[in-house]
Design a protein around this motif. Sequence first.
Motif, PDB file in Angstrom:
ATOM      1  N   ASP A 172       0.824  -1.115   0.110  1.00 22.23           N
ATOM      2  CA  ASP A 172       0.003  -0.070   0.148  1.00 22.23           C
ATOM      3  C   ASP A 172       0.856   1.118  -0.084  1.00 22.23           C
ATOM      4  O   ASP A 172       0.626   2.284  -0.602  1.00 22.23           O
ATOM      5  CB  ASP A 172      -0.879   0.117   1.245  1.00 22.23           C
ATOM      6  N   ALA A 173       1.918   1.281   0.856  1.00 19.23           N
ATOM      7  CA  ALA A 173       2.904   2.552   0.893  1.00 19.23           C
ATOM      8  C   ALA A 173       3.449   2.692  -0.437  1.00 19.23           C
ATOM      9  O   ALA A 173       3.641   3.969  -0.922  1.00 19.23           O
ATOM     10  CB  ALA A 173       3.807   2.235   1.939  1.00 19.23           C
ATOM     11  N   VAL A 174       3.962   1.465  -1.167  1.00 20.08           N
ATOM     12  CA  VAL A 174       4.402   1.736  -2.520  1.00 20.08           C
ATOM     13  C   VAL A 174       3.565   2.218  -3.631  1.00 20.08           C
ATOM     14  O   VAL A 174       3.862   3.287  -4.111  1.00 20.08           O
ATOM     15  CB  VAL A 174       5.197   0.407  -2.976  1.00 20.08           C
ATOM     16  N   LEU A 175       2.218   1.997  -3.578  1.00 19.98           N
ATOM     17  CA  LEU A 175       1.202   2.363  -4.294  1.00 19.98           C
ATOM     18  C   LEU A 175       0.833   3.924  -3.968  1.00 19.98           C
ATOM     19  O   LEU A 175       0.939   4.700  -4.797  1.00 19.98           O
ATOM     20  CB  LEU A 175       0.082   1.605  -4.304  1.00 19.98           C
ATOM     21  N   GLU A 176       0.761   4.252  -2.582  1.00 16.48           N
ATOM     22  CA  GLU A 176       0.689   5.535  -2.528  1.00 16.48           C
ATOM     23  C   GLU A 176       1.845   6.495  -3.038  1.00 16.48           C
ATOM     24  O   GLU A 176       1.501   7.682  -3.399  1.00 16.48           O
ATOM     25  CB  GLU A 176       0.635   5.648  -0.809  1.00 16.48           C
ATOM     26  N   TYR A 177       3.075   6.194  -2.990  1.00 16.98           N
ATOM     27  CA  TYR A 177       4.176   6.923  -3.135  1.00 16.98           C
ATOM     28  C   TYR A 177       4.021   7.094  -4.532  1.00 16.98           C
ATOM     29  O   TYR A 177       4.358   8.084  -5.143  1.00 16.98           O
ATOM     30  CB  TYR A 177       5.338   5.992  -2.832  1.00 16.98           C
ATOM     31  N   HIS A 178       3.804   6.037  -5.566  1.00 18.49           N
ATOM     32  CA  HIS A 178       3.930   6.046  -7.266  1.00 18.49           C
ATOM     33  C   HIS A 178       2.478   7.092  -7.313  1.00 18.49           C
ATOM     34  O   HIS A 178       2.569   7.740  -8.417  1.00 18.49           O
ATOM     35  CB  HIS A 178       3.706   4.639  -7.792  1.00 18.49           C
ATOM     36  N   ASP A 179       1.285   6.889  -6.712  1.00 20.43           N
ATOM     37  CA  ASP A 179       0.320   7.784  -6.944  1.00 20.43           C
ATOM     38  C   ASP A 179       0.538   9.162  -6.665  1.00 20.43           C
ATOM     39  O   ASP A 179      -0.278  10.004  -7.382  1.00 20.43           O
ATOM     40  CB  ASP A 179      -1.086   7.120  -6.110  1.00 20.43           C
ATOM     41  N   THR A 238       4.654   5.403   3.313  1.00 18.95           N
ATOM     42  CA  THR A 238       4.051   5.468   4.845  1.00 18.95           C
ATOM     43  C   THR A 238       3.491   6.839   5.317  1.00 18.95           C
ATOM     44  O   THR A 238       2.448   7.111   5.887  1.00 18.95           O
ATOM     45  CB  THR A 238       4.888   4.730   5.836  1.00 18.95           C
ATOM     46  N   MET A 239       4.457   7.758   5.099  1.00 18.38           N
ATOM     47  CA  MET A 239       4.086   9.127   5.503  1.00 18.38           C
ATOM     48  C   MET A 239       2.933   9.596   4.867  1.00 18.38           C
ATOM     49  O   MET A 239       2.231  10.430   5.323  1.00 18.38           O
ATOM     50  CB  MET A 239       5.396  10.176   5.205  1.00 18.38           C
ATOM     51  N   LEU A 240       2.563   9.365   3.822  1.00 19.66           N
ATOM     52  CA  LEU A 240       1.568   9.878   2.722  1.00 19.66           C
ATOM     53  C   LEU A 240       0.294   9.174   3.202  1.00 19.66           C
ATOM     54  O   LEU A 240      -0.629  10.019   3.257  1.00 19.66           O
ATOM     55  CB  LEU A 240       1.902   9.333   1.246  1.00 19.66           C
ATOM     56  N   GLN A 241       0.312   8.105   3.894  1.00 20.73           N
ATOM     57  CA  GLN A 241      -0.811   7.331   4.372  1.00 20.73           C
ATOM     58  C   GLN A 241      -1.212   8.031   5.553  1.00 20.73           C
ATOM     59  O   GLN A 241      -2.324   7.761   6.111  1.00 20.73           O
ATOM     60  CB  GLN A 241      -0.621   6.129   4.528  1.00 20.73           C
ATOM     61  N   CYS A 242      -0.293   8.554   6.234  1.00 16.84           N
ATOM     62  CA  CYS A 242      -0.702   9.361   7.859  1.00 16.84           C
ATOM     63  C   CYS A 242      -1.226  10.803   7.757  1.00 16.84           C
ATOM     64  O   CYS A 242      -1.064  11.714   7.041  1.00 16.84           O
ATOM     65  CB  CYS A 242       0.950   9.514   8.660  1.00 16.84           C
ATOM     66  N   ASP A 243      -2.218  10.640   8.769  1.00 21.90           N
ATOM     67  CA  ASP A 243      -2.918  11.647   8.859  1.00 21.90           C
ATOM     68  C   ASP A 243      -3.246  11.917  10.636  1.00 21.90           C
ATOM     69  O   ASP A 243      -4.194  11.382  11.133  1.00 21.90           O
ATOM     70  CB  ASP A 243      -4.490  11.667   8.285  1.00 21.90           C
ATOM     71  N   HIS A 244      -2.363  12.632  11.066  1.00 18.60           N
ATOM     72  CA  HIS A 244      -2.263  12.799  12.586  1.00 18.60           C
ATOM     73  C   HIS A 244      -1.853  14.026  12.933  1.00 18.60           C
ATOM     74  O   HIS A 244      -0.803  14.664  12.405  1.00 18.60           O
ATOM     75  CB  HIS A 244      -1.259  11.614  13.454  1.00 18.60           C
TER      76      HIS A 244
END
Length: 185
Positions: A43-50, A110-116
């Motif tokens: 998921d993190a790799v996909l988020e990075y490329h997206d 992973t950082m892109l997926q974080c919302d805190h």
Amino acid sequence: MGNVAASTGPAQNRVEIQNSMNADVERVRTVYEQDVRTSREEDAVLEYHDNLQYSSPLREYVKVHKIGEGSSGVVYKVTKKSNGATFAMKCINTSAAQCTDDMLHREIGTMLQCDHPYLIGIEDLYLDSQVLYIIMELVEQEDSTVSPDLFSWVTEGYGIGNRDITEKEAACIAYRIASAIKYMN
């Protein structure tokens, strides 16, 4: 002797069965954790490329000044042209030996997926030539002569008016760090 063997036999069998069950539970838990970890990494790799844009960030941002420099790159304060918002722009040379694609994909994804509220968020991500530009929230420092690291802030009074940190401030910092760690896990 026969009675001793007979009396320890069932108990020994129970111990062996329990040990076997514990081993099975551990094996299943390990496989599950590896699957979860692998899924999160994918998921993190996909988020990075997206989120990665293959262009220069200077089309949308203006460099204000250099904030700092480290082993992995340089950080600038930048302003977004469209709305005047300020951010930090970290520039990473992706051809450096310590910079691997796998590391970038996992960490930045992973950082892109974080919302805190107590974690720095990423606004934009660019790759131009071999330089990765990470546009992230800017944590302003009041005194540019002081390194804004937590250890110095707590132990030496930097950033809090050159005074010792209070117990309440220390508790607040500990809570926020623990909250962010809990969110990440």
